[in-house]
Design a protein around this motif. Structure first.
Motif, PDB file in Angstrom:
ATOM      1  N   ASP A   1       0.781  -1.217  -0.383  1.00 31.71           N
ATOM      2  CA  ASP A   1       0.003  -0.309   0.455  1.00 31.71           C
ATOM      3  C   ASP A   1       0.817   1.264  -0.248  1.00 31.71           C
ATOM      4  O   ASP A   1       2.054   1.281  -0.058  1.00 31.71           O
TER       5      ASP A   1
ATOM      6  N   ARG B   1      -3.027   7.318   0.051  1.00 25.70           N
ATOM      7  CA  ARG B   1      -2.100   7.676   1.037  1.00 25.70           C
ATOM      8  C   ARG B   1      -1.855   9.472   0.292  1.00 25.70           C
ATOM      9  O   ARG B   1      -2.219   9.657   1.252  1.00 25.70           O
TER      10      ARG B   1
ATOM     11  N   GLN C   1     -13.373  -3.966  -3.158  1.00 26.26           N
ATOM     12  CA  GLN C   1     -12.594  -3.432  -3.698  1.00 26.26           C
ATOM     13  C   GLN C   1     -11.601  -2.999  -2.201  1.00 26.26           C
ATOM     14  O   GLN C   1     -12.225  -2.343  -1.482  1.00 26.26           O
ATOM     15  N   THR C   2     -11.735  -4.569  -1.665  1.00 30.52           N
ATOM     16  CA  THR C   2     -11.259  -4.968  -0.491  1.00 30.52           C
ATOM     17  C   THR C   2     -10.968  -6.112  -0.488  1.00 30.52           C
ATOM     18  O   THR C   2     -11.514  -6.844  -0.976  1.00 30.52           O
TER      19      THR C   2
ATOM     20  N   GLU D   1     -16.452   0.548  -4.218  1.00 29.39           N
ATOM     21  CA  GLU D   1     -16.237   1.558  -4.380  1.00 29.39           C
ATOM     22  C   GLU D   1     -16.420   2.630  -5.503  1.00 29.39           C
ATOM     23  O   GLU D   1     -17.755   3.473  -4.738  1.00 29.39           O
TER      24      GLU D   1
ATOM     25  N   SER E   1     -20.771   1.142  -2.189  1.00 25.31           N
ATOM     26  CA  SER E   1     -20.936   1.573  -0.694  1.00 25.31           C
ATOM     27  C   SER E   1     -20.338   3.045  -1.467  1.00 25.31           C
ATOM     28  O   SER E   1     -20.129   3.025  -2.717  1.00 25.31           O
ATOM     29  N   GLY E   2     -19.915   3.926   0.049  1.00 25.68           N
ATOM     30  CA  GLY E   2     -19.689   5.062  -1.046  1.00 25.68           C
ATOM     31  C   GLY E   2     -21.281   5.795  -1.089  1.00 25.68           C
ATOM     32  O   GLY E   2     -21.510   7.183  -2.171  1.00 25.68           O
TER      33      GLY E   2
ATOM     34  N   GLY F   1     -19.731   8.671   2.319  1.00 30.22           N
ATOM     35  CA  GLY F   1     -18.889   7.581   2.645  1.00 30.22           C
ATOM     36  C   GLY F   1     -18.245   7.282   1.685  1.00 30.22           C
ATOM     37  O   GLY F   1     -17.195   7.130   1.227  1.00 30.22           O
TER      38      GLY F   1
ATOM     39  N   ALA G   1     -15.512   8.989   2.672  1.00 31.66           N
ATOM     40  CA  ALA G   1     -13.874   7.786   3.251  1.00 31.66           C
ATOM     41  C   ALA G   1     -13.485   7.333   2.324  1.00 31.66           C
ATOM     42  O   ALA G   1     -12.827   6.473   1.977  1.00 31.66           O
ATOM     43  N   SER G   2     -14.135   6.566   1.034  1.00 30.13           N
ATOM     44  CA  SER G   2     -14.025   6.130   0.187  1.00 30.13           C
ATOM     45  C   SER G   2     -12.870   6.478  -0.858  1.00 30.13           C
ATOM     46  O   SER G   2     -11.712   5.887  -1.393  1.00 30.13           O
TER      47      SER G   2
ATOM     48  N   SER H   1     -10.673   8.132   0.650  1.00 31.71           N
ATOM     49  CA  SER H   1      -9.171   7.628   1.311  1.00 31.71           C
ATOM     50  C   SER H   1      -8.635   6.222   1.710  1.00 31.71           C
ATOM     51  O   SER H   1      -7.454   6.007   2.344  1.00 31.71           O
ATOM     52  N   HIS H   2      -9.492   5.435   1.285  1.00 32.07           N
ATOM     53  CA  HIS H   2      -9.601   3.930   1.041  1.00 32.07           C
ATOM     54  C   HIS H   2      -8.733   4.123   0.222  1.00 32.07           C
ATOM     55  O   HIS H   2      -7.454   2.943   0.005  1.00 32.07           O
TER      56      HIS H   2
END
Lengths: 476, 476
Positions: free
Chosen positions: B111, B116, B175-176, B228, B254-255, B260, B263-264, B266-267
Motif C-alpha cells: 500500500d 495515501r 474493492q477490499t 466503491e 458503498s460510498g 461514504g 471515506a472511499s 482515502s481508502h
C-alpha cells in the motif's frame, strides 16, 4: 372480589409471584424428551432454583429425586406458581384446582387455544373468567414461559441444553418462545439477562403488565420486546412514556403487512395493530423501534453497559478501510456522522503514522510496518475516545489466527477498563468464528459490547444517540 | 505495442496468467509474522498449489524449503505471475525487472499509493504507464490479492489459518481485502468458491476485466461484488448486460452517501459514483443489488445450488409461529407472498395434524404430541415442495441440544436429495451455535444452502425470484 382489588391484581406489581416464587407446582408429563415437565424440572434444578418444586401427575411417584403429587390439592404447603403443560381440554379443571389451592400465578404452556380454533378460544376465555374470579394471573397459554436469572428461575419446557444464563440487566419480553433459552444462543451473548417472558397468546398478562413490573425491577435497566399486537394502546402509551424516562424500551413489532397480520392471527390468535398507529405511539412514548429479530438481543447490550453518547459524532478505528466506507454510509441512516478529530489528536495520530489522523482511523497500513503496534494501539484508541470531537466509538477488530492482533486488542481493552466515559461498540471479524468468539467473550466480560455484524454495531450506537435525545427532551 | 494489442491485453481474457499461473515469483520479506511473503508461500503450499514458486529477496537463501533468489532476473525459467510486497518506493524498479523478465501478470500487495498521498498517486500512475508499455497487467496496488480454488492458488498475504477453501461456483470480487480468506470465515460457508479477487486501488485490472474473465470461466456460475467505484460505466453496463443473461451478478456498492464517498477516497483513492446513476445502470444491466456486507457471501449460495423459482409463492415450514409472522412481513419486501396451498395438500397436512394445512406450516404444536414426527416430517416437507401453488420453500429448523430434531432434519434432507425441483433456503436457530453449525454443514454438503439469519434466507429467495424475472425478460 370487588373492582378495586381486580385493578390491583391486574397491575404489574402482581407479577412478583411469577418471577419470585418460593414454590412451584409443575403439572405435566415427566417422561424424558425434548419437551414437558421433566425438562422443566431438570432446567430449574440446573439453573440453581432453591425454592420448593412440586411435580404433579397421578401416574408418577418420583421424578429427578422429587416426590410427585397426584394432584395440587395434595400439596399441603403454599404454592406461589403453577406451570401447566397438559392437554388444552384438561386445563380448566386444573386451573380450578389451582384456584382452590390459592395459587395466584399460573403459566399455561399448553397450546391449542385461541391460536388453534373456536373451541380453543372458548376454553381460553373461560380460563380468563376463572382467573378474574379467583384473583389469579395467567401467563400464556401457548407460551415457553419465563426466566428470572436472579433466583435460578428457568423453567424452560424445551430442552435448551440446561446451561445457566448469565445475570444482567437486560429484560426480554416477547410474543414468541423464540426469545426463550431453548431458541436463542444466550451463552454466546456474554452480557447478562435479568428477566425473560414469553406472553404466548397473552390472555391475561401482557406487555403493559411486564413494563409496569420491569419499571420497578431494580436489576433491569433496558427492556427489549418482540410484539405482534398491543393489548391496550392507551395503557401501553402511558406506561411506556413513564418507563422510557428511566429505562430504554426497544420494540420489534411484526405483523406490519396484511400478510404478516394474517400469519399473526394463526400464531397467537392476536389482532395486529396498524403499523402507522403503532409508529405514532412509539414516537410519543419514546420507544426505539427495531427491524430485525437478532436486534432484540443485540441492541440492548449497548444500553446495558455503555453511557449514553452526548452527541452524534462517531470515532472509529479499523484495520481495513472498506469498513470505514460502509460505516460512513450506514452511520448516516442512524443520525450519526464520522467525527472530525481535533488538530491535537490529528497531529498526535499522524506522528504515530502518516495519514492515521482522520476518521476512520485505519491501522491497516501501519500494522504491517510498525513494529511496536501493541504499544501504539492503546494510545490510538485512548486518543480517539478522549477527543472532545468524538461522542461514541466504533472499533473494528481483526481476529487473526496467529493471535498477534487478538492479544493486542485484549490488552488494550483491559487498559481502557470498564469505566470509560463514552459509549463504545465493537465488531470482530476473522476467518475463524471460534477465534472471533474467543475474543468477544473476554471483551464483553470487561464490559464492552461486541456485536455480531457491522450494521448492528453502528445501529446500537445510533439508537443510543437517539435515546439520549429522547431523554434530554423529557428532562426539563 | 500498437493500439490493437493494448486493447487485447486489456480484455478479461488477459487475466488467465493471474488465475492459472504455472509459476509465481514472490517479492517480499520472508520473516515469520502475520503478513508478508512468508505467509504467502505458506498459504500457497497449504492450499496445494503445484506450480513453481520463486521467492525473491537478496537477504534470504531459503524459506520453507524453497530456494530464495536475490532478484527475479536470476530466475531462469518463465514466470507467469509476480506478487510484490515491498515498500511503495521500491515497487517501480521491481516492476521494471518483471517487465524485462517478461512477466505478464503482477499483483502489487503493497500500500502507500493513490490512497495515501500525491507521491503515492504519482508512483501508481507510473506503474500503470510501465505496465501499458510492457503489456503487463496489474492487480492492486493495496490489495490482499486473489484466489483460485481449482489449482490451489491461495497466495494470501495475511495469516488466515492456512485452511483450504472449498471449490465451488461462487466468484467474489471486491474493492477490499475484507472478502479475502484472512477476513471472512469461508470455512463456515460450506458451499464452495471458484475465484476471489481484491482489486485494491484497481489501477489497471478492474470489475469489467473480472466480469469478462468470469463470463467465460466454466466453473463460476454466480458473481458477487463489493465495489466503491465503477472504473468505466459504459463498459460495465455492456459487460454486465451480457453476463447477467447467463450468470447472476450481485453488487454491494458503498460510498452511497457523501460521507461514504469521502471515506472511499482515502481508502482506495477512488471516486464514488452517484448512487442514482448506479441504480439506473444496475436496472439496465440486470444486476441484483445487495445492502449488507454479509450478503456478499450469503446470497450467492442460493444461486450456486438452487434452481430459479418459477413464481413468487413462498412455502414455509417452521417449528415456531412467530417466525411465520416475521417472514410474511419480510417476504413482501422482496416481492414474495406466502403460498396458498392446494386443497389436496391442505387436506393431507390437516390429516397429519389439525391446523397444519396452511403456510406457514407450523410443526410446533404437533411436535410435542405426535410420536412419529420423524416419519411425518419428510412427508410434510415433500408435500409442500411438490404443491403446484408453491414456487420456493423456506425451511426453519430448531437445532435442539438433545438431537431429536436435528437427526430428523438431516434424514429428511437426505430423502429430499440434492435434486429437488424448487429452490429451498434454510435457517437454523438454537441455543448452541456449535450445534447449529454442526447441522448446517451436512445440509450444505447435500446441496441445500443454510443462511445465518432469517432475513437473509428470505432475501436470497426473493433475489432468486427477481433474477428469474430478469432472465425471462431477456429471453425472447
Amino acid at each position: 372480589m370487588g373492582n378495586k382489588s381486580v385493578t390491583q391484581c391486574l397491575s404489574g406489581a402482581g407479577l412478583s409471584h411469577f418471577f419470585e416464587p418460593q414454590s412451584i407446582a409443575i403439572i405435566g408429563s415427566f417422561r424424558e424428551g425434548f419437551f414437558g415437565g421433566y425438562v422443566v424440572i431438570k432446567s430449574l434444578l440446573n439453573a440453581g432454583y432453591t425454592g420448593q418444586i412440586y411435580p404433579i401427575n397421578p401416574a408418577y411417584k418420583q421424578v429427578l429425586g422429587l416426590k410427585v403429587y397426584p394432584s395440587i390439592r395434595e400439596v399441603h404447603t403454599k404454592v406461589d406458581l403453577a406451570i401447566i403443560m397438559i392437554n388444552a381440554q384438561a386445563v380448566l379443571a386444573v386451573i380450578r384446582d389451582c384456584g382452590d389451592k390459592g395459587v395466584e400465578a399460573i403459566i399455561v404452556v399448553s397450546d391449542g387455544f385461541a391460536e388453534r380454533n373456536q373451541e380453543g378460544s372458548r376454553i381460553q376465555n373461560e380460563i380468563v373468567t376463572i382467573a378474574r374470579e379467583r384473583g389469579m394471573r395467567i401467563i400464556g397459554p401457548n407460551t415457553a414461559g419465563i426466566v428470572n436469572t436472579s433466583n435460578g428461575l428457568n423453567p424452560c419446557p424445551y430442552d435448551a441444553g440446561y446451561y445457566k444464563l448469565r445475570q444482567g440487566s437486560i429484560a426480554i419480553c416477547s410474543q414468541t418462545g423464540m426469545t426463550n433459552p431453548q431458541a436463542f444462543p444466550y451463552p454466546r451473548m456474554h452480557l447478562g439477562i435479568s428477566k425473560i417472558c414469553d406472553f404466548g397468546n397473552k390472555c391475561d398478562v401482557n406487555e403493559c403488565d411486564m413494563l409496569e413490573y420491569l419499571e420497578k425491577d431494580a436489576v433491569t435497566n433496558v427492556v427489549s420486546m418482540y410484539l405482534e399486537s398491543i393489548a391496550d394502546g392507551q395503557r401501553f402509551l402511558e406506561i411506556s412514556r413513564r418507563i422510557t424516562t428511566q429505562k430504554p424500551v426497544l420494540v420489534l413489532k411484526s405483523g406490519k403487512t396484511p400478510e404478516g397480520a394474517r400469519a399473526s392471527a394463526s400464531h397467537t390468535g392476536s389482532m395486529a395493530v396498524d403499523d402507522r398507529t403503532f409508529e405514532a405511539v412509539c414516537r410519543q412514548a419514546g420507544i426505539l423501534r427495531l427491524e430485525e429479530f437478532d436486534e432484540v438481543f443485540e441492541i440492548p447490550k449497548v444500553f446495558a453497559t455503555q453511557p449514553l453518547p452526548e452527541g452524534n459524532r462517531l470515532g472509529m478505528v479499523s484495520i481495513t478501510g472498506a469498513i470505514g466506507v460502509l460505516t460512513a454510509d450506514e452511520a448516516v441512516r442512524y443520525g450519526l456522522v464520522l467525527a472530525n478529530l481535533t488538530p491535537e489528536t490529528t497531529d498526535m495520530l499522524n506522528d504515530i503514522f502518516p495519514g492515521l489522523g482522520n476518521v476512520p482511523v485505519d491501522i491497516g497500513p501501519m500494522s504491517v510496518v510498525v513494529k511496536d503496534l501493541p504499544v501504539q494501539y492503546p494510545r490510538i484508541l485512548s486518543a480517539l475516545i478522549s477527543d472532545e470531537n468524538v461522542d461514541a466509538v466504533l472499533n473494528i477488530l481483526w481476529a487473526d489466527p496467529g493471535g498477534y492482533m487478538t492479544d493486542m486488542y485484549l490488552e488494550a481493552y483491559k487498559e481502557l477498563g470498564t469505566r470509560h466515559p463514552k459509549p463504545a461498540a465493537t465488531w470482530i471479524y476473522g476467518p475463524d468464528t471460534g477465534i472471533v468468539a474467543d475474543l468477544a467473550e473476554p471483551l464483553e466480560d470487561l464490559g464492552f459490547p461486541v456485536f455480531s455484524n457491522l450494521k448492528t454495531s453502528i445501529k446500537a450506537l445510533g439508537l443510543a444517540y437517539k435515546y439520549a435525545q429522547i431523554k434530554a427532551e423529557r428532562t426539563p
